[in-house]
Design a protein around this motif. Structure first.
Motif, short mmCIF file in Angstrom:
data_model
loop_
_atom_site.label_atom_id
_atom_site.label_comp_id
_atom_site.label_asym_id
_atom_site.label_seq_id
_atom_site.Cartn_x
_atom_site.Cartn_y
_atom_site.Cartn_z
N VAL A 297 0.84 -1.20 0.00
CA VAL A 297 0.00 0.00 0.00
C VAL A 297 0.87 1.25 0.00
CG1 VAL A 297 -1.85 1.23 1.18
CG2 VAL A 297 -1.83 -1.26 1.19
N ASP A 298 1.95 1.23 0.80
CA ASP A 298 2.88 2.36 0.80
C ASP A 298 3.44 2.61 -0.61
OD1 ASP A 298 2.94 3.52 3.30
OD2 ASP A 298 4.30 2.00 4.12
N ALA A 299 3.78 1.51 -1.29
CA ALA A 299 4.34 1.64 -2.64
C ALA A 299 3.32 2.26 -3.59
CB ALA A 299 4.79 0.28 -3.15
N CYS A 300 2.07 1.85 -3.46
CA CYS A 300 1.01 2.44 -4.31
C CYS A 300 0.80 3.91 -3.97
CB CYS A 300 -0.30 1.67 -4.11
SG CYS A 300 -0.26 -0.04 -4.71
N ASP A 301 1.05 4.28 -2.71
CA ASP A 301 0.86 5.66 -2.28
C ASP A 301 1.98 6.56 -2.79
OD1 ASP A 301 -0.39 7.73 -0.95
OD2 ASP A 301 0.60 7.33 0.95
N GLN A 302 3.22 6.06 -2.76
CA GLN A 302 4.37 6.88 -3.12
C GLN A 302 4.59 6.95 -4.63
OE1 GLN A 302 7.64 5.23 -0.94
NE2 GLN A 302 6.57 5.39 1.04
N HIS A 303 4.31 5.86 -5.32
CA HIS A 303 4.49 5.83 -6.77
C HIS A 303 3.22 5.25 -7.39
CE1 HIS A 303 8.79 6.66 -6.31
NE2 HIS A 303 8.76 5.82 -5.31
N ARG A 319 5.59 -6.41 -11.46
CA ARG A 319 7.04 -6.61 -11.37
C ARG A 319 7.74 -5.44 -10.71
NH1 ARG A 319 7.79 -9.13 -17.48
NH2 ARG A 319 7.04 -11.23 -16.97
N ARG A 320 7.28 -4.24 -11.00
CA ARG A 320 7.88 -3.06 -10.38
C ARG A 320 7.65 -3.08 -8.87
NH1 ARG A 320 6.23 1.97 -8.96
NH2 ARG A 320 4.14 1.74 -9.84
N LEU A 321 6.44 -3.43 -8.45
CA LEU A 321 6.14 -3.52 -7.03
C LEU A 321 6.95 -4.63 -6.36
CD1 LEU A 321 2.26 -3.05 -7.04
CD2 LEU A 321 3.92 -1.51 -6.02
N TRP A 335 -0.43 -9.98 -1.91
CA TRP A 335 -0.57 -8.83 -1.02
C TRP A 335 -1.47 -7.76 -1.63
CZ3 TRP A 335 0.65 -11.64 2.54
CH2 TRP A 335 1.84 -12.35 2.63
N LEU A 336 -1.44 -7.59 -2.94
CA LEU A 336 -2.36 -6.64 -3.59
C LEU A 336 -3.81 -7.06 -3.38
CD1 LEU A 336 -0.55 -5.85 -6.97
CD2 LEU A 336 -1.26 -4.17 -5.26
N GLU A 337 -4.09 -8.34 -3.59
CA GLU A 337 -5.47 -8.82 -3.44
C GLU A 337 -5.95 -8.66 -2.00
OE1 GLU A 337 -7.61 -9.63 -5.54
OE2 GLU A 337 -6.64 -10.34 -7.36
N ALA A 350 -13.42 5.05 -11.70
CA ALA A 350 -13.53 5.25 -13.15
C ALA A 350 -12.82 6.52 -13.60
CB ALA A 350 -15.01 5.31 -13.55
N ALA A 351 -12.68 7.50 -12.68
CA ALA A 351 -12.08 8.77 -13.08
C ALA A 351 -10.57 8.69 -13.21
CB ALA A 351 -12.46 9.85 -12.07
N GLU A 352 -9.93 7.77 -12.48
CA GLU A 352 -8.47 7.68 -12.51
C GLU A 352 -8.06 6.24 -12.75
OE1 GLU A 352 -6.27 9.75 -9.56
OE2 GLU A 352 -8.02 10.85 -8.88
N ALA A 353 -7.18 6.03 -13.68
CA ALA A 353 -6.72 4.67 -14.01
C ALA A 353 -5.51 4.31 -13.17
CB ALA A 353 -6.39 4.57 -15.50
N ALA A 354 -5.64 4.44 -11.85
CA ALA A 354 -4.54 4.14 -10.95
C ALA A 354 -5.11 3.59 -9.65
CB ALA A 354 -3.71 5.39 -10.67
#
Length: 743
Positions: A297-303, A319-321, A335-337, A350-354
């Motif tokens: 989650v931290d990784a998704c938050d920072q990048h 792979r990057r994560l 861990w993502l799931e 729907a507004a953001e593809a991230a």
């Protein structure tokens, strides 16, 4: 079974027996779309539904299903208990048979009535083709006209003169009920017909014999011979099909045929494990799982992690994560799931593809390690995908694509439950599994319906995920894995077990002379925030490691901490109560440099009281493209904007600060963005998903009410039509079809 007999059987039950029946059939308590039953008449009607009986049988072990399947062959009318025992090759008083029949009575699928066994629902509609045998002769012959029945009787040599249709039917049924006469007839058949009859009797009319029968669509003489004598009859409808009466199939199989009955589960060889070893490994796995969930989650938050157009996280981002977390790609998917199931991240905007981080993450980080472990384990139990499973064709579905549970939650509990039965010795100590194939065979015995036709590698992937969460260790169940099964415990069993294994969150670290700090176990949210702001994380898992550097300390000073505040904050979280000399020197050196160069927005202006330092800046080759020039002492002009100039100066090793219009130091913090998780996901993150208690009526209270109030109406009036589930996501259905080899 008539409605009156069924109602009488229910009315004769005491409160505990009826409550036990209701508890074993949660659909009757409200889990079914039809809601909870409100009278004995409705209860009788629901028990007579094949769909309801199928649901009750789906969780039964192999011997119970085998007895029910044999009863389906001898039905649909009352089944003599001794006849059922004979078909299974057992004595009438066999203890294993008695156990299976008792279980079938408890779930209301097969009810004793004297020496007979009566099924409220037609079990032939539950089993697709019980024992690979066709319908009984009475059902097969019923659609035929009187002339057709008479022709069959004539071909069999049965007297039919001046007989009614009922008399002819009774004569034919008597003939087919005598296996010796049927075998004598088959022995007289042409060789091709005999081979066809023997094949259908053994394997049924399902493929490959369904294909073979298509070859006889031109009504070859061999098939006509069997049709003329009632050994095969045509099914009218689409295509060309034949069916064989079950009495004929049993007779052709021979007098020595016995229906399969596996009274005991397959043996599971085990090995001894040193006492306490699984728990130590489970503690390490749980600690690492907590750290990896927070880390992803931290990784998704920072990048920001981009989403595919079709939904989910693509291979490149996974792979990057994985590289950032220093874990395998398959584990990263897990861990993502889990983070998605907990509602810590959101991949449905729907507004953001991230992938977006939700407000629940801030709450989750401040829970105790035991509470975090409890929620992670329960989230894994309800995840609708098997993220680490690699399909035979090699194409994995993107993580964060599926949110429906399907059969996977039940399969996870089943595998853990079987492990809890076969891998625990008489003293309650865990035993290690020698070969996973043995456990897979045991799972198929305990849950044949759920585990039937699983794709290759599904059970192995599930076991591997359980190991990553500390539910199994050294191929044996741990206390946390066993706690998952303790649903009757009023306390939270997983949290209690985790508290015995996990230490409280660490509020201090071990500062070392090599500029690293080691935090054993799970760091507290406050400690992690402080170290993330002042050092760079190098390791996660059972212990977390951060390393201080000039860049990391400069980052803390840039965020507004004074050197004194920084040194004081770090000293307070040092286990020894002091900082190593190299770290103190590093902070002191950077404190002297920090702010010596100042940038003010103009175009922009670089200012410093140190002329030598400004000369060094101007002479730095890496800053040449900023177009630096010095119009006066103590000042440099940059052609780039202030934020770009600041970034380039820091990359070149300087420690600049930004000035405001009046010379004050401006401190900028990285913006923290949070979104609100959807209501369902937020609830899942805060409440334990106790499926057995979702809006269900209390079985004891309902049993009391049903037995004390008069029955209203008839069972027939309370039978419901089967409902088709609504399917909104065809991709999800396709995934489950691959996972469970659905047809």
């Amino acid at each position: 079974m008539t409605d009156d007999v069924l109602l009488h059987w229910l009315a004769e039950m005491d409160r505990d027996r009826l409550a036990g029946l209701l508890r074993l059939r949660p659909g009757l308590l409200g889990l079914d779309p039809s809601g909870a039953v409100d009278s004995l008449a409705e209860l009788a009607g629901r028990l007579a539904e094949p769909e309801s009986a199928s649901e009750a049988l789906s969780g039964m072990p192999t011997p119970v299903l085998q007895v029910a399947e044999a009863a389906a062959v001898l039905g649909p009318g009352p089944v003599p208990r001794d006849g059922l025992a004979a078909l299974l090759g057992l004595a009438d008083d066999d203890p294993s048979l008695a156990t299976a029949l008792e279980r079938l009575e408890q779930i209301g699928v097969l009810v004793p009535c004297g020496g007979l066994l009566i099924a409220p629902a037609d079990l032939r509609l539950v089993f697709r083709e019980p024992l690979r045998l066709g319908p009984p002769a009475a059902e097969v012959l019923h659609p035929l006209t009187a002339p057709q029945l008479t022709a069959i009787a004539h071909a069999l040599g049965l007297p039919a003169a001046r007989r009614t249709r009922a008399d002819t039917m009774a004569s034919l049924l008597d003939f087919f009920a005598d296996p010796d006469r049927v075998r004598q007839l088959v022995a007289q058949a042409p060789e091709a017909t005999k081979a066809l009859l023997e094949g259908i009797a053994v394997r049924g009319v399902q493929p490959p014999y369904g294909v073979l029968l298509d070859a006889y669509a031109s009504a070859a003489r061999e098939v006509i011979w069997a049709e003329e004598r009632g050994l095969l009859t045509r099914l009218h409808g689409w295509g060309y099909a034949l069916q064989m009466p079950s009495e004929v199939g049993l007779a052709v199989r021979g007098p020595t045929y016995r229906a399969p009955f596996s009274a005991e589960p397959p043996a599971v060889p085990t090995v001894e494990i040193p006492r306490g070893l699984p728990e130590r490994e489970a503690a390490a796995a749980l600690t690492a799982a907590i750290d990896h969930v927070i880390g992803v989650v931290d990784a998704c938050d920072q990048h920001p992690v981009a989403l595919l157009k079709a939904g989910g996280v693509g291979v490149r981002e996974v792979r990057r994560l994985a590289k950032r977390l220093d874990v395998a790609e398959q584990e990263t998917r897990l861990w993502l799931e889990i983070a998605g199931e907990l509602g810590l991240i959101l991949a449905m905007d729907a507004a953001e593809a991230a992938v977006l981080v939700t407000e629940e993450f801030d709450t989750f980080r401040r829970l105790s390690p035991a509470e975090q472990a409890d929620r992670i384990v329960h989230a894994w139990l309800t995840v609708g995908a098997l993220p680490t499973w690699l399909p035979p064709e090699g194409r994995q579905e993107p993580p964060l694509s599926y949110f429906a549970g399907g059969p996977l939650p039940a399969l996870r509990l089943t595998v853990l439950g079987v492990a809890g039965q076969v891998l625990i010795d008489v003293d309650g100590e865990p035993r290690g599994l020698s070969d996973f194939a043995d456990l897979a065979a045991a799972v198929r015995w305990f849950a044949p319906v759920l585990s039937a036709d699983l794709a290759d590698g599904v059970l192995e992937s599930l076991w591997s995920e359980a190991r990553s969460l500390g539910l199994v260790a050294h191929n044996a169940p741990t206390t946390v894995g066993l706690a998952v099964l303790a649903t009757a415990d009023p306390e939270c069993p997983v949290r209690t077990a985790a508290e015995q294994l996990l230490s409280p969150a660490s509020a201090a670290g071990i500062f070392q002379a090599d500029l690293t700090v080691v935090v054993p176990g799970s760091p507290s949210a406050e400690l992690a925030d402080l170290l993330d702001a002042t050092a760079d994380r190098e390791g996660r898992g059972a212990a977390s490691v951060w390393r201080f550097s000039a860049a990391s300390v400069r980052r803390a000073l840039d965020d507004g901490m004074s050197p004194e505040e920084l040194e004081k904050a770090l000293t307070e979280v040092s286990q020894s109560g002091e900082l190593p000399q190299p770290l103190r020197y590093l902070i002191g050196d950077l404190a002297r440099q920090h702010g010596a160069v100042r940038v003010r927005a103009a175009g922009c202006v670089i200012r410093s009281a140190d002329d030598a330092l400004l000369a060094e800046v101007a002479a730095t080759s890496r800053l040449r493209d900023l177009g630096l020039w010095q119009p006066a002492a103590g000042v440099l002009i940059s052609s780039a904007a202030a934020d770009e100039t600041l970034r380039r100066l820091r990359e070149a090793g300087f420690a600049p600060v930004e000035e405001g219009d009046h010379g004050e130091v401006k401190v900028s913090h990285r913006p923290v963005r949070r979104v609100t998780a959807p209501e369902r996901m937020a609830a899942a993150a805060l409440e334990l998903p106790e499926v057995a208690n979702w809006s269900l009526v209390d079985p004891e209270e309902l049993a009391d009410r049903l037995l004390t109030q008069p029955s209203a109406g008839s069972a027939e009036g309370h039978r419901h039509q089967a409902r088709r589930p609504e399917v909104d996501d065809l991709e999800e259905i396709a995934y489950l079809e691959r996972l469970f080899k659905m047809e």
